[in-house]
Design a protein around this motif. Structure first.
Motif, PDB file in Angstrom:
ATOM      1  N   TYR A 150     -14.796  -9.851   1.862  1.00 24.70           N
ATOM      2  CA  TYR A 150     -13.357  -9.716   2.133  1.00 24.70           C
ATOM      3  C   TYR A 150     -12.719  -8.714   1.175  1.00 24.70           C
ATOM      4  N   LEU A 151     -13.075  -8.792  -0.111  1.00 26.18           N
ATOM      5  CA  LEU A 151     -12.514  -7.845  -1.072  1.00 26.18           C
ATOM      6  C   LEU A 151     -12.885  -6.403  -0.742  1.00 26.18           C
ATOM      7  N   ALA A 152     -14.082  -6.207  -0.146  1.00 28.59           N
ATOM      8  CA  ALA A 152     -14.487  -4.857   0.248  1.00 28.59           C
ATOM      9  C   ALA A 152     -13.518  -4.278   1.269  1.00 28.59           C
ATOM     10  N   SER A 153     -13.004  -5.142   2.150  1.00 33.41           N
ATOM     11  CA  SER A 153     -12.052  -4.656   3.152  1.00 33.41           C
ATOM     12  C   SER A 153     -10.751  -4.199   2.496  1.00 33.41           C
ATOM     13  N   ILE A 154     -10.372  -4.862   1.400  1.00 38.68           N
ATOM     14  CA  ILE A 154      -9.144  -4.478   0.694  1.00 38.68           C
ATOM     15  C   ILE A 154      -9.377  -3.255  -0.185  1.00 38.68           C
ATOM     16  N   ASN A 155     -10.421  -3.328  -1.019  1.00 41.63           N
ATOM     17  CA  ASN A 155     -10.667  -2.254  -1.991  1.00 41.63           C
ATOM     18  C   ASN A 155     -10.902  -0.909  -1.328  1.00 41.63           C
ATOM     19  N   SER A 156     -11.670  -0.892  -0.242  1.00 42.32           N
ATOM     20  CA  SER A 156     -12.062   0.382   0.365  1.00 42.32           C
ATOM     21  C   SER A 156     -11.110   0.865   1.453  1.00 42.32           C
ATOM     22  N   TYR A 157     -10.421  -0.052   2.152  1.00 46.60           N
ATOM     23  CA  TYR A 157      -9.717   0.365   3.368  1.00 46.60           C
ATOM     24  C   TYR A 157      -8.253  -0.063   3.444  1.00 46.60           C
ATOM     25  N   PHE A 158      -7.753  -0.745   2.412  1.00 46.19           N
ATOM     26  CA  PHE A 158      -6.368  -1.219   2.483  1.00 46.19           C
ATOM     27  C   PHE A 158      -5.388  -0.057   2.548  1.00 46.19           C
ATOM     28  N   THR A 159      -5.662   1.012   1.793  1.00 46.28           N
ATOM     29  CA  THR A 159      -4.762   2.175   1.847  1.00 46.28           C
ATOM     30  C   THR A 159      -4.746   2.779   3.255  1.00 46.28           C
ATOM     31  N   PHE A 160      -5.925   2.881   3.886  1.00 43.30           N
ATOM     32  CA  PHE A 160      -5.989   3.407   5.251  1.00 43.30           C
ATOM     33  C   PHE A 160      -5.244   2.485   6.225  1.00 43.30           C
ATOM     34  N   TYR A 161      -5.376   1.170   6.013  1.00 37.38           N
ATOM     35  CA  TYR A 161      -4.699   0.190   6.865  1.00 37.38           C
ATOM     36  C   TYR A 161      -3.182   0.363   6.786  1.00 37.38           C
ATOM     37  N   LEU A 162      -2.658   0.505   5.571  1.00 39.52           N
ATOM     38  CA  LEU A 162      -1.216   0.665   5.392  1.00 39.52           C
ATOM     39  C   LEU A 162      -0.720   1.996   5.955  1.00 39.52           C
ATOM     40  N   ILE A 163      -1.505   3.034   5.760  1.00 41.29           N
ATOM     41  CA  ILE A 163      -1.128   4.356   6.293  1.00 41.29           C
ATOM     42  C   ILE A 163      -1.113   4.332   7.815  1.00 41.29           C
ATOM     43  N   ASP A 164      -2.143   3.700   8.400  1.00 36.37           N
ATOM     44  CA  ASP A 164      -2.272   3.672   9.863  1.00 36.37           C
ATOM     45  C   ASP A 164      -1.229   2.771  10.514  1.00 36.37           C
ATOM     46  N   LYS A 165      -1.012   1.582   9.954  1.00 34.97           N
ATOM     47  CA  LYS A 165      -0.142   0.590  10.608  1.00 34.97           C
ATOM     48  C   LYS A 165       1.329   0.782  10.271  1.00 34.97           C
ATOM     49  N   PHE A 166       1.618   1.156   9.026  1.00 35.10           N
ATOM     50  CA  PHE A 166       3.021   1.229   8.588  1.00 35.10           C
ATOM     51  C   PHE A 166       3.456   2.651   8.249  1.00 35.10           C
ATOM     52  N   HIS A 167       2.558   3.649   8.429  1.00 36.32           N
ATOM     53  CA  HIS A 167       2.872   5.066   8.240  1.00 36.32           C
ATOM     54  C   HIS A 167       3.362   5.379   6.823  1.00 36.32           C
ATOM     55  N   LEU A 168       2.739   4.730   5.830  1.00 40.20           N
ATOM     56  CA  LEU A 168       3.067   5.003   4.438  1.00 40.20           C
ATOM     57  C   LEU A 168       2.379   6.280   3.971  1.00 40.20           C
ATOM     58  N   SER A 169       2.884   6.874   2.909  1.00 38.41           N
ATOM     59  CA  SER A 169       2.196   8.003   2.286  1.00 38.41           C
ATOM     60  C   SER A 169       0.997   7.487   1.501  1.00 38.41           C
ATOM     61  N   VAL A 170       0.112   8.407   1.116  1.00 38.20           N
ATOM     62  CA  VAL A 170      -1.063   8.012   0.337  1.00 38.20           C
ATOM     63  C   VAL A 170      -0.651   7.363  -0.974  1.00 38.20           C
ATOM     64  N   GLN A 171       0.315   7.957  -1.659  1.00 39.78           N
ATOM     65  CA  GLN A 171       0.742   7.415  -2.947  1.00 39.78           C
ATOM     66  C   GLN A 171       1.395   6.046  -2.798  1.00 39.78           C
ATOM     67  N   ALA A 172       2.214   5.860  -1.761  1.00 43.38           N
ATOM     68  CA  ALA A 172       2.857   4.568  -1.534  1.00 43.38           C
ATOM     69  C   ALA A 172       1.818   3.500  -1.215  1.00 43.38           C
ATOM     70  N   LEU A 181      -2.480 -12.402   7.645  1.00 47.04           N
ATOM     71  CA  LEU A 181      -2.270 -11.014   7.205  1.00 47.04           C
ATOM     72  C   LEU A 181      -2.270  -9.982   8.337  1.00 47.04           C
ATOM     73  N   PRO A 182      -3.221 -10.004   9.281  1.00 49.72           N
ATOM     74  CA  PRO A 182      -3.237  -8.931  10.299  1.00 49.72           C
ATOM     75  C   PRO A 182      -2.008  -8.913  11.213  1.00 49.72           C
ATOM     76  N   TYR A 183      -1.209  -9.963  11.196  1.00 51.04           N
ATOM     77  CA  TYR A 183      -0.066 -10.074  12.111  1.00 51.04           C
ATOM     78  C   TYR A 183       1.274  -9.964  11.382  1.00 51.04           C
ATOM     79  N   ALA A 184       1.236  -9.646  10.092  1.00 50.84           N
ATOM     80  CA  ALA A 184       2.455  -9.601   9.289  1.00 50.84           C
ATOM     81  C   ALA A 184       3.066  -8.210   9.282  1.00 50.84           C
ATOM     82  N   ASN A 185       4.403  -8.152   9.071  1.00 53.33           N
ATOM     83  CA  ASN A 185       5.065  -6.866   8.878  1.00 53.33           C
ATOM     84  C   ASN A 185       4.828  -6.389   7.446  1.00 53.33           C
ATOM     85  N   LEU A 186       5.409  -5.250   7.073  1.00 50.48           N
ATOM     86  CA  LEU A 186       5.109  -4.665   5.764  1.00 50.48           C
ATOM     87  C   LEU A 186       5.529  -5.591   4.626  1.00 50.48           C
TER      88      LEU A 186
END
Length: 416
Positions: free
Chosen positions: A247-269, A315-320
């Protein structure tokens, strides 16, 4: 008296390891602080690699599967070597292996800063993995030696340094590496050099400890349990570590991509959000060990693994906003498990501190690497959002904790 005074002066910041009245050693907080600080620097460097994945993906035109392969290379290198290092040092303590291991990490960091191709990135990741394979088993042993019998507290203090370092990596990547590019990775070689100096001092204390002067009897398993029962318990612990680190691997490696893809955040955010999650992991780590010393490690394992399931399922169904809240709760609850699992396993197989530490640290790294590769492939085939829906069920494996024997109750009964 003269000889003892000279020994004490050899490393003024770290008191000589002497036994207190009644043969009970006191907790050496200066050593625990030094090894925790070194763990912070070591894991900060490691997390920098994870945090700059978006930059590396863009610079080298990598797929998600190739991003996962970088993690796999680093973590498999660490996981395969750690148990071997632990087995060897159980029989032949190596006090000065700690700064040597950090030298491998330093080399990998410098190579990554100038890597011209994906292949060289993999070599750099492997060097960082080799450094971790030496650092974790031996530093975990030092923490136990300095614990004064408060094993859970010592492991938590050791782990909180690592988790704090892991949380700093994304923040420093956002502030330093992303704005200045790949070559700025080399600036963090200063952290590795500082760690080498500190670990050299820890090695001097370790070298003077009585445990390095005699060979401990190595037992095959817990004296009150059959080998089959010990093997079953270790198997359950391995599955619990699987659920946590996959589970931690999903956060450590892909959480930034998840936030960028789902909530359109910048890389730094997105990296700031990852920092908040990892900081919550660091905060939660310090709780598990002392509570385990007081109420029992099996209870901590129950709450930490199974107790986080409601949050991961939401978590997968929550807003930002609620994603931010849930990830903090997940980090706080899930973090307390590893210290409790590690000390529990060391009590199941007494006399094999290094082997157990190497096995579980190595297994954790290996699972993180495999998880990153598998989840990266799954993300390529489906989506990042689907990855988090699949991973949300992993903490339910915590129900297997019911199969663990009450080792601490048996130990207390023998003492009475």
């Amino acid at each position: 008296m003269q000889k003892n005074a000279l020994a004490a002066n050899a490393a003024p910041n770290m008191p000589a390891p002497t036994a207190a009245a009644g043969g009970i050693q006191r907790t050496v907080y200066s050593v625990l602080g030094a090894i925790s600080f070194s763990h912070l620097l070591n894991d900060m460097i490691q997390s920098l690699v994870l945090a700059i994945y978006p930059m590396l993906k863009a610079n080298f035109s990598l797929s998600f599967a190739q991003v996962g392969l970088i993690t796999l290379t680093y973590q498999i290198t660490a996981s395969l070597l750690q148990p071997l290092v632990g087995i060897y040092t159980d029989k032949r303590p190596q006090p000065y292996s700690l700064p040597v291991g950090m030298g491998f990490t330093l080399s990998g960091l410098l190579l990554m800063s100038v890597a011209p191709s994906f292949g060289v990135l993999l070599v750099a990741a492997a060097l960082v993995g080799c450094g971790s394979s030496v650092f974790h088993p031996e530093s975990s042993r030092v923490a136990r030696m300095a614990s004064g019998g408060r094993y859970g507290l010592a492991q938590s203090l050791f782990q909180v340094g690592g988790n704090a370092g892991t949380s700093l990596g994304p923040l420093l990547a956002a502030l330093v590496i992303i704005p200045h590019g790949q070559r700025s990775i080399a600036w963090f070689s200063v952290a590795a050099l500082v760690a080498i100096v500190v670990l050299a001092q820890v090695g001097r204390w370790y070298n003077r400890h009585p445990a390095t002067k005699k060979k401990a009897r190595v037992r095959a398993g817990h004296p009150s349990l059959s080998r089959q029962r010990v093997a079953l318990a270790i198997g359950v612990l391995v599955l619990l570590v699987f659920s946590k680190y996959f589970y931690l691997a999903s956060i450590n490696s892909y959480f930034t991509f998840y936030l960028i893809d789902k909530f359109h955040l910048s890389v730094q955010a997105a990296q700031i959000h990852l920092f908040v999650f990892l900081a919550s992991v660091a905060a939660g780590t310090i709780v598990g060990g002392p509570i385990g010393d007081r109420v029992g490690r099996k209870y901590v394992i129950w709450v930490s693994i199974l107790g986080v399931a409601p949050f991961t399922l939401l978590l997968p169904y929550a807003n930002l906003f609620w994603t931010s809240v849930l990830t903090v709760l997940i980090g706080l609850v899930l973090a307390s498990a590893f210290s409790a699992i590690l000390v529990y396993a060391q009590e199941l197989i007494p006399g094999n501190v290094g082997m157990v530490a190497g096995l579980f640290f190595g297994f954790a790294f290996g699972l993180g690497g495999i998880g990153a590769a598998v989840l990266g492939k799954l993300a390529d085939v489906t989506s990042i959002d689907y990855v988090y829906k699949v991973c949300s069920f992993l903490p339910l494996i915590g129900i297997l904790t019911v199969l663990l024997p009450d080792v601490e109750q048996k130990r207390q009964a023998r003492a009475a």
